[in-house]
Write a protein that holds these residues in place. Structure first.
Motif, mmCIF file in Angstrom:
data_model
loop_
_atom_site.group_PDB
_atom_site.id
_atom_site.type_symbol
_atom_site.label_atom_id
_atom_site.label_comp_id
_atom_site.label_asym_id
_atom_site.label_seq_id
_atom_site.Cartn_x
_atom_site.Cartn_y
_atom_site.Cartn_z
ATOM 1 N N ASN A 1 12.478 -19.923 3.984
ATOM 2 C CA ASN A 1 11.394 -20.052 4.924
ATOM 3 C C ASN A 1 10.197 -20.512 3.925
ATOM 4 O OD1 ASN A 1 10.462 -20.219 7.358
ATOM 5 N ND2 ASN A 1 9.657 -18.109 7.403
ATOM 6 N N ASP B 1 8.149 -22.474 14.468
ATOM 7 C CA ASP B 1 8.775 -21.097 13.753
ATOM 8 C C ASP B 1 9.104 -21.559 12.216
ATOM 9 O OD1 ASP B 1 10.374 -19.041 12.981
ATOM 10 O OD2 ASP B 1 12.068 -19.737 14.214
ATOM 11 N N GLY B 2 8.184 -21.153 11.436
ATOM 12 C CA GLY B 2 7.867 -21.358 10.267
ATOM 13 C C GLY B 2 7.683 -22.837 9.429
ATOM 14 N N GLU C 1 6.469 -20.371 6.197
ATOM 15 C CA GLU C 1 5.413 -19.488 5.839
ATOM 16 C C GLU C 1 4.116 -19.708 5.893
ATOM 17 O OE1 GLU C 1 6.819 -16.618 2.965
ATOM 18 O OE2 GLU C 1 8.476 -15.774 3.949
ATOM 19 N N THR D 1 18.427 -29.153 18.052
ATOM 20 C CA THR D 1 17.421 -28.837 16.800
ATOM 21 C C THR D 1 16.854 -30.480 16.362
ATOM 22 O OG1 THR D 1 18.723 -27.008 16.083
ATOM 23 C CG2 THR D 1 17.233 -28.386 14.336
ATOM 24 N N LYS E 1 13.074 -23.955 16.671
ATOM 25 C CA LYS E 1 14.197 -23.747 15.762
ATOM 26 C C LYS E 1 13.655 -23.077 14.421
ATOM 27 C CE LYS E 1 16.907 -25.028 19.251
ATOM 28 N NZ LYS E 1 15.945 -25.642 20.368
ATOM 29 N N PRO E 2 14.752 -22.326 13.860
ATOM 30 C CA PRO E 2 14.303 -21.782 12.566
ATOM 31 C C PRO E 2 14.178 -22.835 11.429
ATOM 32 C CG PRO E 2 16.053 -20.630 13.537
ATOM 33 C CD PRO E 2 15.919 -21.625 14.440
ATOM 34 N N ASP F 1 17.087 -24.169 9.769
ATOM 35 C CA ASP F 1 17.911 -25.400 10.641
ATOM 36 C C ASP F 1 17.297 -26.381 10.820
ATOM 37 O OD1 ASP F 1 19.793 -23.090 11.112
ATOM 38 O OD2 ASP F 1 19.194 -22.993 13.375
ATOM 39 N N ARG F 2 16.026 -26.522 10.755
ATOM 40 C CA ARG F 2 15.274 -27.910 10.845
ATOM 41 C C ARG F 2 15.435 -28.644 9.507
ATOM 42 N NH1 ARG F 2 10.651 -24.797 12.260
ATOM 43 N NH2 ARG F 2 9.495 -25.961 10.976
#
Length: 563
Positions: A15, A138-139, A141, A195, A278-279, A282-283
């Motif tokens: 992340n 989503d991310g 960080e 995604t 999407k996390p 995954d991206r």
């Protein structure tokens, strides 16, 4: 793998995205350790003085741009970090270049193809690092910011070139002349299971055999290979109404965007858009897969793509008419099989209205309308040449940066030419990327004699960069220099009047200029409510009379030569 060859993403918790300092140091280590595979160098600086870098990967150690062009080697270009808050392409490119260096089989598969990349394009935005500007993402960080140090979105700057980045990019892109480009992004918008979604150069606008090849051969192959890699991909989700189930339309990427700019050079462009919700892991994985899929296709079809690009350039040198503006063709509607979430509504807790939400427990799959055809909305006759008077230096500079061939007149001369009289312009109410962009333009073509001066720029259309010339110098083109305000001073009348003096002169003008009197009578019938407004009455007479006309007012200064 040694620790110094791991990217921040790989060495962290998946992340993390790299900082500019980490990224550049990583490539410099690779280039020092693998000099026969990677050449990495600075190509310019940003408006904040931050270096901009680029790299070249070659299977046989050939990095010289002129030699690569002479040998007709396919060039694949991967641009990253134009929006540093969408950073997965930055990290994926780092790992892919590293793998070229340490995996001989992967490197060998490049064959004659050259892998060209910019690791981080918006270097200023990459330094503006925080975790708050991407509201719905989503991310990771921490990440960079969309705007550069001038608060410009660089994916709106490819034609106007307000930033030093774009000026460097125009010259870099023109010099390398890539056959295929992938410019990596993350999307905002509707919610859905995919995604990865994909924007590509609009096929009708790309035109000729190249556009047909993209639609019928390349895109189906890319979608199939992505599905086989476990990342089913759909076209960019651009709903025609509120939600995807009602249909989507292809994104008309005009020349302000990277893929639209690439089309001016007959380059096939892709703008992959991973889904914000999407996390990050995954991206990242889907972005790396997309770059590899398009690269593999380029390697196997490079010669064919180059032939189609050459044919498009040759056609541009001889064509009699040019489309410069496009609109969606509602009579040609395709379908695309789409997987979606149910679009639902419920009362808002914030106000007295109903809000949209997507219910992920209600999934569906069905064909939906897909508006993926565009038709020519404005077509202009192709001149033999354009003339740009030498004083319009900003336009001339950009033509130079894009490899346009022209000559400067060695003596004054008189020519028969077509000019445009600008009847009306409607501009945006608020600044758009630093400009009052002109959305609506009404023109009248006027033929006549014009005096050219020594030093004025004569631009023949029988050249490879004809498309760039036409789509920047024709005012009605989507992202012409005129629309971006390069010629705004001609919209201003320079002289004025004192009403108590002009009142008597105006009455005389109506007697001595019959055409003016006729126009004034029509105006009075159309606007009886303005007859009590002295300024409105006198302004009409002053701006329409011949006696006090200013020849340069509302005359577009670029001339078209047809003989």
């Amino acid at each position: 793998m040694s620790a110094d060859l791991q990217t921040p993403y790989e060495s962290g918790n998946q992340n993390q995205t790299t900082t500019w300092e980490q990224c550049i140091a990583f490539y410099q280590r690779l280039a020092e350790r693998f000099p026969a595979i990677l050449y990495f160098s600075q190509i310019g600086v940003s408006d904040a003085g931050v270096p901009i870098h680029a790299g070249v990967v070659s299977a046989d150690g050939v990095f010289d741009r002129e030699q690569i062009a002479l040998e007709k080697r396919p060039v694949f270009f991967n641009n990253n970090g134009i929006h540093p808050g969408e950073p997965e392409g930055i990290d994926a490119c780092m790992a892919l270049v590293r793998d070229f260096c340490i995996e001989p089989d992967r490197l060998a598969r490049l064959g004659r193809t050259v892998f060209l990349f910019i690791p981080i394009y918006n270097v200023d935005g990459c330094h503006n690092r925080q975790d708050t500007s991407r509201v719905n993402q989503d991310g990771p960080e921490m990440f960079g910011f969309r705007g550069n140090s001038l608060h410009l979105d660089l994916n709106r700057d490819f034609i106007k070139c307000d930033s030093l980045n774009a000026q460097v990019f125009n010259q870099f892109f023109t010099a390398w002349d890539p056959d295929v480009m992938v410019d990596t992004h993350t999307s905002n918008g509707a919610d859905y299971p995919y995604t990865m979604t994909l924007i590509h150069t609009q096929s009708d606008k790309l035109g000729a055999g190249l556009g047909q090849f993209l639609r019928q051969t390349m895109l189906p192959a890319v979608y199939q290979d992505m599905a086989q890699r476990g990342w089913p991909t759909c076209p960019y989700v651009n709903p025609i109404l509120e939600s995807p189930d009602q249909g989507i339309e292809e994104f008309l990427e005009t020349a302000r965007f990277s893929t639209g700019y690439a089309a001016l050079h007959h380059t096939i462009g892709f703008m992959p858009e991973t889904h914000m919700l999407k996390p990050f892991a995954d991206r990242y994985a889907s972005m790396r897969a997309l770059v590899e899929v398009v690269l593999d296709f380029t390697v196997s079809h490079g010669a064919q793509i180059q032939q189609l690009r050459d044919a498009a350039r040759q056609l541009g040198q001889t064509r009699s008419h040019w489309p410069v503006n496009w609109q969606r063709d509602d009579e040609r509607v395709s379908t695309v099989n789409f997987k979606g979430y149910a679009a639902c509504h419920r009362p808002s807790i914030l106000g007295d209205y109903s809000r949209l939400y997507y219910d992920k427990n209600q999934t569906w799959e069905k064909p939906i309308p897909y508006y993926n055809h565009f038709k020519e909305a404005v077509v202009v006759r192709s001149p033999v040449a354009y003339v740009v008077p030498q004083q319009w230096r900003a336009a001339i500079e950009r033509l130079q940066w894009n490899g346009v061939e022209f000559e400067r007149l060695s003596a004054n001369k008189t020519v028969q030419a077509q000019s445009y009289q600008i009847r009306s312009v409607q501009s945006r109410a608020h600044p758009y990327e630093g400009h009052m962009f002109h959305d609506e333009i009404v023109l009248d073509a006027v033929n006549g004699q014009h005096q050219l001066r020594e030093g004025d720029v004569w631009i023949p259309l029988n050249q490879e960069q004809a498309r760039y010339v036409v789509e920047t110098l024709e005012p009605q083109a989507h992202d012409s220099f005129f629309r971006w305000g390069f010629f705004n001073s001609v919209l201003e009348k320079k002289e004025a009047y004192s009403d108590y003096v002009f009142e008597d002169l105006a009455a005389e003008l109506l007697q001595t200029e019959p055409e003016l009197n006729k126009q004034f009578d029509a105006w009075k019938l159309a606007h009886p409510e303005l007859l009590t407004d002295q300024s409105a009455v006198l302004d009409f007479i002053f701006t329409h009379c011949q006696c006090f006309a200013e020849p340069e007012w509302r005359r577009y200064p670029v001339l078209a030569i047809f003989e």
